[in-house]
Design a protein around this motif. Sequence first.
Motif, PDB file in Angstrom:
ATOM      1  N   PHE A   1      43.880  75.544 180.642  1.00  0.00           N
ATOM      2  CA  PHE A   1      44.511  76.509 181.334  1.00  0.00           C
ATOM      3  C   PHE A   1      44.667  75.400 182.550  1.00  0.00           C
ATOM      4  O   PHE A   1      43.587  74.399 182.618  1.00  0.00           O
ATOM      5  N   VAL A   2      45.506  76.134 183.308  1.00  0.00           N
ATOM      6  CA  VAL A   2      46.166  74.647 184.118  1.00  0.00           C
ATOM      7  C   VAL A   2      46.643  74.823 185.549  1.00  0.00           C
ATOM      8  O   VAL A   2      47.205  76.707 185.452  1.00  0.00           O
ATOM      9  N   LYS A   3      46.182  74.069 186.244  1.00  0.00           N
ATOM     10  CA  LYS A   3      46.228  74.525 188.195  1.00  0.00           C
ATOM     11  C   LYS A   3      47.348  73.553 188.829  1.00  0.00           C
ATOM     12  O   LYS A   3      47.450  72.666 188.284  1.00  0.00           O
ATOM     13  N   VAL A   4      48.158  74.065 189.105  1.00  0.00           N
ATOM     14  CA  VAL A   4      49.499  73.461 190.317  1.00  0.00           C
ATOM     15  C   VAL A   4      49.507  74.089 191.779  1.00  0.00           C
ATOM     16  O   VAL A   4      49.007  75.244 191.493  1.00  0.00           O
ATOM     17  N   GLU A   5      49.766  72.862 192.325  1.00  0.00           N
ATOM     18  CA  GLU A   5      49.532  73.145 193.654  1.00  0.00           C
ATOM     19  C   GLU A   5      50.749  73.905 193.823  1.00  0.00           C
ATOM     20  O   GLU A   5      51.335  74.203 193.578  1.00  0.00           O
ATOM     21  N   ASN A   6      50.272  74.861 195.346  1.00  0.00           N
ATOM     22  CA  ASN A   6      51.762  75.667 195.201  1.00  0.00           C
ATOM     23  C   ASN A   6      53.074  74.707 196.387  1.00  0.00           C
ATOM     24  O   ASN A   6      53.969  75.397 195.710  1.00  0.00           O
ATOM     25  N   ASP A   7      52.922  73.864 196.565  1.00  0.00           N
ATOM     26  CA  ASP A   7      53.999  73.084 196.986  1.00  0.00           C
ATOM     27  C   ASP A   7      54.375  72.159 195.777  1.00  0.00           C
ATOM     28  O   ASP A   7      55.460  71.889 196.346  1.00  0.00           O
ATOM     29  N   GLN A   8      54.034  72.497 194.806  1.00  0.00           N
ATOM     30  CA  GLN A   8      54.967  71.227 193.180  1.00  0.00           C
ATOM     31  C   GLN A   8      55.189  72.712 192.493  1.00  0.00           C
ATOM     32  O   GLN A   8      55.224  72.413 190.867  1.00  0.00           O
ATOM     33  N   LEU A   9      54.900  73.356 192.633  1.00  0.00           N
ATOM     34  CA  LEU A   9      55.615  74.888 191.510  1.00  0.00           C
ATOM     35  C   LEU A   9      56.602  74.690 191.237  1.00  0.00           C
ATOM     36  O   LEU A   9      56.558  74.869 189.545  1.00  0.00           O
TER      37      LEU A   9
ATOM     38  N   TYR B   1      57.343  71.784 188.180  1.00  0.00           N
ATOM     39  CA  TYR B   1      55.940  72.142 187.493  1.00  0.00           C
ATOM     40  C   TYR B   1      56.785  73.178 186.439  1.00  0.00           C
ATOM     41  O   TYR B   1      56.707  72.672 185.514  1.00  0.00           O
ATOM     42  N   ILE B   2      57.954  73.793 186.720  1.00  0.00           N
ATOM     43  CA  ILE B   2      58.549  74.256 186.286  1.00  0.00           C
ATOM     44  C   ILE B   2      59.566  73.443 184.911  1.00  0.00           C
ATOM     45  O   ILE B   2      59.640  74.158 183.928  1.00  0.00           O
ATOM     46  N   GLU B   3      60.507  72.966 185.933  1.00  0.00           N
ATOM     47  CA  GLU B   3      61.288  72.541 184.996  1.00  0.00           C
ATOM     48  C   GLU B   3      60.141  70.958 183.922  1.00  0.00           C
ATOM     49  O   GLU B   3      60.888  70.726 183.042  1.00  0.00           O
ATOM     50  N   PHE B   4      59.193  70.646 184.156  1.00  0.00           N
ATOM     51  CA  PHE B   4      58.476  70.260 183.525  1.00  0.00           C
ATOM     52  C   PHE B   4      58.246  70.486 182.498  1.00  0.00           C
ATOM     53  O   PHE B   4      57.686  69.871 181.504  1.00  0.00           O
ATOM     54  N   LYS B   5      57.542  72.076 182.229  1.00  0.00           N
ATOM     55  CA  LYS B   5      57.180  72.580 181.371  1.00  0.00           C
ATOM     56  C   LYS B   5      57.742  73.072 180.271  1.00  0.00           C
ATOM     57  O   LYS B   5      58.410  72.978 179.060  1.00  0.00           O
TER      58      LYS B   5
ATOM     59  N   GLU C   1      48.953  60.440 174.942  1.00  0.00           N
ATOM     60  CA  GLU C   1      49.883  59.856 176.190  1.00  0.00           C
ATOM     61  C   GLU C   1      50.768  59.167 174.990  1.00  0.00           C
ATOM     62  O   GLU C   1      52.120  59.320 175.590  1.00  0.00           O
ATOM     63  N   GLN C   2      50.400  58.595 174.151  1.00  0.00           N
ATOM     64  CA  GLN C   2      51.498  57.246 173.690  1.00  0.00           C
ATOM     65  C   GLN C   2      52.672  58.110 172.658  1.00  0.00           C
ATOM     66  O   GLN C   2      53.773  58.018 172.760  1.00  0.00           O
ATOM     67  N   SER C   3      51.708  58.977 172.178  1.00  0.00           N
ATOM     68  CA  SER C   3      52.449  59.997 170.887  1.00  0.00           C
ATOM     69  C   SER C   3      53.626  61.206 172.469  1.00  0.00           C
ATOM     70  O   SER C   3      54.771  61.186 172.290  1.00  0.00           O
ATOM     71  N   MET C   4      52.859  61.478 173.464  1.00  0.00           N
ATOM     72  CA  MET C   4      53.625  62.313 174.091  1.00  0.00           C
ATOM     73  C   MET C   4      54.852  61.459 174.432  1.00  0.00           C
ATOM     74  O   MET C   4      56.102  62.411 174.491  1.00  0.00           O
ATOM     75  N   MET C   5      54.852  59.826 174.328  1.00  0.00           N
ATOM     76  CA  MET C   5      55.776  59.587 175.895  1.00  0.00           C
ATOM     77  C   MET C   5      56.878  58.648 174.126  1.00  0.00           C
ATOM     78  O   MET C   5      58.324  59.038 174.705  1.00  0.00           O
ATOM     79  N   GLU C   6      56.536  58.925 173.757  1.00  0.00           N
ATOM     80  CA  GLU C   6      57.492  58.641 171.825  1.00  0.00           C
ATOM     81  C   GLU C   6      58.273  59.599 171.562  1.00  0.00           C
ATOM     82  O   GLU C   6      59.664  59.710 171.505  1.00  0.00           O
TER      83      GLU C   6
ATOM     84  N   LEU D   1      57.884  59.421 184.692  1.00  0.00           N
ATOM     85  CA  LEU D   1      57.921  61.291 183.954  1.00  0.00           C
ATOM     86  C   LEU D   1      56.271  61.357 184.127  1.00  0.00           C
ATOM     87  O   LEU D   1      55.538  63.227 184.578  1.00  0.00           O
ATOM     88  N   PHE D   2      55.908  60.911 183.248  1.00  0.00           N
ATOM     89  CA  PHE D   2      54.325  61.486 182.878  1.00  0.00           C
ATOM     90  C   PHE D   2      52.935  61.099 183.832  1.00  0.00           C
ATOM     91  O   PHE D   2      52.669  62.072 184.284  1.00  0.00           O
ATOM     92  N   GLN D   3      53.210  59.801 185.023  1.00  0.00           N
ATOM     93  CA  GLN D   3      52.874  60.065 186.029  1.00  0.00           C
ATOM     94  C   GLN D   3      53.012  60.665 187.068  1.00  0.00           C
ATOM     95  O   GLN D   3      51.803  61.178 187.624  1.00  0.00           O
ATOM     96  N   GLU D   4      53.934  61.485 187.072  1.00  0.00           N
ATOM     97  CA  GLU D   4      54.392  62.475 188.447  1.00  0.00           C
ATOM     98  C   GLU D   4      53.700  63.564 187.503  1.00  0.00           C
ATOM     99  O   GLU D   4      53.108  64.573 188.691  1.00  0.00           O
ATOM    100  N   SER D   5      53.850  64.267 186.331  1.00  0.00           N
ATOM    101  CA  SER D   5      53.121  65.044 185.953  1.00  0.00           C
ATOM    102  C   SER D   5      52.366  65.092 186.172  1.00  0.00           C
ATOM    103  O   SER D   5      51.350  66.416 186.000  1.00  0.00           O
ATOM    104  N   LEU D   6      50.664  64.577 186.189  1.00  0.00           N
ATOM    105  CA  LEU D   6      49.690  63.992 185.644  1.00  0.00           C
ATOM    106  C   LEU D   6      48.961  64.228 187.068  1.00  0.00           C
ATOM    107  O   LEU D   6      48.349  65.056 187.474  1.00  0.00           O
ATOM    108  N   GLY D   7      50.287  64.191 188.159  1.00  0.00           N
ATOM    109  CA  GLY D   7      49.333  63.979 189.733  1.00  0.00           C
ATOM    110  C   GLY D   7      49.605  65.379 189.617  1.00  0.00           C
ATOM    111  O   GLY D   7      49.526  66.429 191.052  1.00  0.00           O
ATOM    112  N   MET D   8      50.578  66.300 189.462  1.00  0.00           N
ATOM    113  CA  MET D   8      50.429  67.714 189.722  1.00  0.00           C
ATOM    114  C   MET D   8      50.082  68.447 189.194  1.00  0.00           C
ATOM    115  O   MET D   8      50.127  69.819 189.321  1.00  0.00           O
TER     116      MET D   8
END
Length: 263
Positions: A30-38, A41-45, A98-103, A120-127
């Motif tokens: 269950f994923v929570k994303v701050e409103n200013d990053q929605l 995150y749509i691009e990220f998914k 995380e390593q597999s996801m990066m590969e 890219l992954f560090q930004e996604s973890l932060g949002m």
Amino acid sequence: MKKLLLFLVCGMLWVHSLKAQQTQYMVFEFVKVENDQLFDYIEFKDLMEKVYRQALNDKRIKGWDFWALQSGGDQAAFQYIMVTYYNDPVQMMNGLDEQSMMEYTKIAYPHLNSIQVNKLFQESLGMRDMPMRLYMKEIAETNDKFQMKPGVLASFDLMKANEGQFDVYEKAESEIFKPIHQKFVEQGLMGHWSLLRTALPLGSEAKSTHLTMNVYKDYMQFFNAQSYEDMNQTASQREAVNKGLNSRDQKWVYLATLENVVR
């Protein structure tokens, strides 16, 4: 006679093995994303869909869904639900590190270098934040050929079996509610139904012990199902339904639309 007995034993083992292989294990995040990053995150998914497809090609997962929450209790806690499907509990518990996801990201996006993938992954973890993760085993489902695709609607019903009635609740779902949902499927009022048991977290403080997925092809089918009332139920059937309902507490119901799917 010995050959016949050996054949029967091998046949039984094969059937048992096949049944075990068909059992689905699923992780609900269950994923929570701050409103200013929605928007970000749509691009990220969308990027994640391509990454999970690589994991599917590598047989690390059986499938992946991305659901956008429409309504539900405690909705402010999260806006999305990600479901990852696995073939066995070991794969489920190991997950994708995380390593597999990066590969897999490098494979899906060969134009990105290692530094860009890591950024890219560090930004996604932060949002994003994941306030709840459930590890589930599917223990019952309807017989259907429903195909998951974007636009499909589902309700995720989180249940908590009452103390001392764990087996009573599961029996009620399998013997009473499953046939009802199977009838809905056959009448075109539902696409798919399944019952899942929580593997983790465990204990009396766990928010839920089970989850049911009620899947519909669209809102029209969903509302038709809600307005349907089976007038042919006997008094004993209604009593059995009520007994089943009283064996659990329906904690939350989340209505969501499927946006991305990997199969």
